[in-house]
Motif scaffolding. Structure first.
Motif, PDB file in Angstrom:
ATOM      1  N   LEU A 158       0.836  -1.213   0.000  1.00  0.00           N
ATOM      2  CA  LEU A 158       0.000   0.000   0.000  1.00  0.00           C
ATOM      3  C   LEU A 158       0.868   1.260   0.000  1.00  0.00           C
ATOM      4  CD1 LEU A 158      -2.736  -0.945   2.640  1.00  0.00           C
ATOM      5  CD2 LEU A 158      -3.201  -0.147   0.316  1.00  0.00           C
ATOM      6  N   ALA A 159       1.939   1.231   0.804  1.00  0.00           N
ATOM      7  CA  ALA A 159       2.796   2.412   0.939  1.00  0.00           C
ATOM      8  C   ALA A 159       3.701   2.620  -0.267  1.00  0.00           C
ATOM      9  CB  ALA A 159       3.634   2.296   2.207  1.00  0.00           C
ATOM     10  N   SER A 160       3.899   1.566  -1.063  1.00  0.00           N
ATOM     11  CA  SER A 160       4.756   1.747  -2.240  1.00  0.00           C
ATOM     12  C   SER A 160       3.961   2.385  -3.381  1.00  0.00           C
ATOM     13  CB  SER A 160       5.355   0.417  -2.674  1.00  0.00           C
ATOM     14  OG  SER A 160       4.345  -0.396  -3.221  1.00  0.00           O
ATOM     15  N   LYS A 161       2.639   2.244  -3.321  1.00  0.00           N
ATOM     16  CA  LYS A 161       1.805   2.759  -4.428  1.00  0.00           C
ATOM     17  C   LYS A 161       1.120   4.077  -4.115  1.00  0.00           C
ATOM     18  CE  LYS A 161       0.637  -1.801  -6.224  1.00  0.00           C
ATOM     19  NZ  LYS A 161      -0.325  -2.850  -5.971  1.00  0.00           N
ATOM     20  N   ASN A 162       1.088   4.462  -2.836  1.00  0.00           N
ATOM     21  CA  ASN A 162       0.350   5.671  -2.437  1.00  0.00           C
ATOM     22  C   ASN A 162       1.169   6.495  -1.454  1.00  0.00           C
ATOM     23  OD1 ASN A 162      -2.589   4.715  -3.323  1.00  0.00           O
ATOM     24  ND2 ASN A 162      -1.701   3.015  -2.173  1.00  0.00           N
ATOM     25  N   ASN A 163       0.877   7.795  -1.410  1.00  0.00           N
ATOM     26  CA  ASN A 163       1.402   8.613  -0.316  1.00  0.00           C
ATOM     27  C   ASN A 163       0.569   8.252   0.903  1.00  0.00           C
ATOM     28  OD1 ASN A 163       3.183   9.999  -2.003  1.00  0.00           O
ATOM     29  ND2 ASN A 163       1.617  11.495  -2.565  1.00  0.00           N
ATOM     30  N   VAL A 164       1.244   7.927   1.999  1.00  0.00           N
ATOM     31  CA  VAL A 164       0.480   7.406   3.145  1.00  0.00           C
ATOM     32  C   VAL A 164       0.838   8.066   4.481  1.00  0.00           C
ATOM     33  CG1 VAL A 164       0.099   5.050   2.253  1.00  0.00           C
ATOM     34  CG2 VAL A 164       2.179   5.539   3.540  1.00  0.00           C
ATOM     35  N   VAL A 165      -0.174   8.061   5.349  1.00  0.00           N
ATOM     36  CA  VAL A 165       0.062   8.243   6.773  1.00  0.00           C
ATOM     37  C   VAL A 165      -0.333   6.889   7.337  1.00  0.00           C
ATOM     38  CG1 VAL A 165      -0.516   9.478   8.869  1.00  0.00           C
ATOM     39  CG2 VAL A 165      -0.654  10.661   6.674  1.00  0.00           C
ATOM     40  N   MET A 166       0.637   6.196   7.924  1.00  0.00           N
ATOM     41  CA  MET A 166       0.362   4.839   8.406  1.00  0.00           C
ATOM     42  C   MET A 166       0.620   4.797   9.901  1.00  0.00           C
ATOM     43  SD  MET A 166       2.005   1.305   6.894  1.00  0.00           S
ATOM     44  CE  MET A 166       1.211   1.323   5.309  1.00  0.00           C
ATOM     45  N   ASP A 167      -0.332   4.261  10.663  1.00  0.00           N
ATOM     46  CA  ASP A 167      -0.083   4.170  12.099  1.00  0.00           C
ATOM     47  C   ASP A 167      -0.110   2.723  12.581  1.00  0.00           C
ATOM     48  OD1 ASP A 167      -2.745   3.483  12.472  1.00  0.00           O
ATOM     49  OD2 ASP A 167      -3.230   5.150  13.782  1.00  0.00           O
ATOM     50  N   GLY A 168       0.609   2.490  13.688  1.00  0.00           N
ATOM     51  CA  GLY A 168       0.678   1.128  14.218  1.00  0.00           C
ATOM     52  C   GLY A 168       1.672   1.034  15.356  1.00  0.00           C
ATOM     53  N   ARG A 169       2.419  -0.064  15.381  1.00  0.00           N
ATOM     54  CA  ARG A 169       3.407  -0.285  16.439  1.00  0.00           C
ATOM     55  C   ARG A 169       4.824  -0.406  15.886  1.00  0.00           C
ATOM     56  NH1 ARG A 169      -0.977   0.026  18.031  1.00  0.00           N
ATOM     57  NH2 ARG A 169      -1.966  -0.642  19.965  1.00  0.00           N
ATOM     58  N   ASP A 170       4.919  -0.887  14.641  1.00  0.00           N
ATOM     59  CA  ASP A 170       6.230  -1.226  14.060  1.00  0.00           C
ATOM     60  C   ASP A 170       6.427  -0.558  12.707  1.00  0.00           C
ATOM     61  OD1 ASP A 170       4.199  -2.580  12.746  1.00  0.00           O
ATOM     62  OD2 ASP A 170       5.423  -4.356  12.326  1.00  0.00           O
ATOM     63  N   ILE A 171       5.728   0.551  12.464  1.00  0.00           N
ATOM     64  CA  ILE A 171       5.775   1.152  11.126  1.00  0.00           C
ATOM     65  C   ILE A 171       7.157   1.783  10.874  1.00  0.00           C
ATOM     66  CG2 ILE A 171       4.588   2.663   9.470  1.00  0.00           C
ATOM     67  CD1 ILE A 171       2.910   0.279  10.677  1.00  0.00           C
ATOM     68  N   GLY A 172       7.596   2.619  11.809  1.00  0.00           N
ATOM     69  CA  GLY A 172       8.904   3.268  11.629  1.00  0.00           C
ATOM     70  C   GLY A 172      10.075   2.309  11.767  1.00  0.00           C
ATOM     71  N   THR A 173       9.894   1.236  12.510  1.00  0.00           N
ATOM     72  CA  THR A 173      11.008   0.310  12.745  1.00  0.00           C
ATOM     73  C   THR A 173      11.085  -0.816  11.711  1.00  0.00           C
ATOM     74  OG1 THR A 173       9.558  -0.858  14.277  1.00  0.00           O
ATOM     75  CG2 THR A 173      11.168   0.644  15.260  1.00  0.00           C
ATOM     76  N   CYS A 174       9.917  -1.350  11.288  1.00  0.00           N
ATOM     77  CA  CYS A 174       9.936  -2.539  10.417  1.00  0.00           C
ATOM     78  C   CYS A 174       9.234  -2.370   9.074  1.00  0.00           C
ATOM     79  CB  CYS A 174       9.256  -3.716  11.119  1.00  0.00           C
ATOM     80  SG  CYS A 174      10.075  -4.179  12.622  1.00  0.00           S
ATOM     81  N   VAL A 175       8.034  -1.795   9.097  1.00  0.00           N
ATOM     82  CA  VAL A 175       7.245  -1.761   7.855  1.00  0.00           C
ATOM     83  C   VAL A 175       7.814  -0.728   6.882  1.00  0.00           C
ATOM     84  CG1 VAL A 175       4.925  -1.479   6.869  1.00  0.00           C
ATOM     85  CG2 VAL A 175       5.196  -2.523   9.130  1.00  0.00           C
ATOM     86  N   LEU A 176       8.044   0.495   7.378  1.00  0.00           N
ATOM     87  CA  LEU A 176       8.567   1.563   6.515  1.00  0.00           C
ATOM     88  C   LEU A 176       9.817   2.186   7.149  1.00  0.00           C
ATOM     89  CD1 LEU A 176       5.138   3.369   5.775  1.00  0.00           C
ATOM     90  CD2 LEU A 176       6.224   1.534   4.449  1.00  0.00           C
TER      91      LEU A 176
END
Ligand code: DC
Length: 218
Positions: free
Chosen positions: A117-135
């Protein structure tokens, strides 16, 4: 290249409220990754899978096809083609999600979807591991927190406004337990990324936090 804003933090820190507002201002899509983990927990629960049985969770999670759609700017979580948004926001499903999200197979499936999802769109993504693992290469990383007391009171007010009868003390206990679980699991635990900006919203308004994040994007 898409623009990525990652917001991580413990339960009830106001991530989704803030992330939605930032996304609206920036005209980005908002990806609520907690809702995906909740949908998975809901699926496992509905199929009577014992969350403690790691092998069974790993086997059964393959049967959950979780996708995201946007309707009038709102995220809709589809579980095997069915809109399950209405079932995801209960404390029970949240606590269950904290538990089942420890499973490596569950994380592998949902992380892949989030990255796509984040590779195809400009995103605001929230969670627990977004800055460390996902993005890990996100343009802006925020670790949003608040004291457990403040977070419990916010959750209490939110639930009470919806007409639910709840107990503040119990909510605070659940929040502390959930933080403990999310921070101490083996895979992708909740922690502040080294390059994330820490925002403690305990005594800040929603608008102040939004403004601070928008300033980080400039
Ligand atoms: O943000 P939330 O309360 O909707 O998340 C529910 C649970 O899902 C949370 O306690 C842990 C898990 N989760 C996760 O492990 N990783 C994420 N990126 C988002 C949520």
């Amino acid at each position: 290249m898409s623009y990525q804003i990652a917001i991580d933090g413990p339960a009830g820190a106001g991530k989704s409220t803030i992330a939605k507002k930032v996304a609206k201002q920036k005209e980005f899509i908002y990806v609520d990754t907690g809702a995906m983990y909740r949908a998975m927990a809901y699926y496992l629960f509905s199929n009577h899978v014992d969350p403690e049985n790691e092998a069974l969770v790993a086997e059964k999670c393959i049967g959950a096809d979780i996708t995201i759609q946007y309707e009038k700017g709102e995220q809709v979580v589809l579980l095997n083609g069915e809109n399950v948004n209405a079932f995801l926001r209960t404390e029970e499903v949240g606590n269950m999600a904290s538990y089942t999200s420890r499973n490596p197979k569950v994380r592998e499936r949902l992380t892949a979807l989030q990255k796509e999802l984040a590779s195809k769109n400009n995103v605001v993504m929230d969670g627990r591991d977004i800055g460390t693992c996902v993005l890990p290469g996100a343009d802006v990383k925020v670790y949003l927190t608040a004291s457990a007391q403040v977070r419990a009171k916010r959750r209490f007010d939110e639930l009470t406004a919806k007409g639910e009868i709840c107990d503040l003390q119990k909510i605070e206990e659940d929040i502390i337990k959930r933080d403990e679980q999310d921070m101490n699991r083996e895979i992708a635990p909740l922690k502040q990324a080294e390059d994330a900006v820490l925002i403690d919203s305990s005594s800040m308004t929603i608008e102040e936090v939004v403004k601070k994040i928008l300033a980080l994007c400039r």
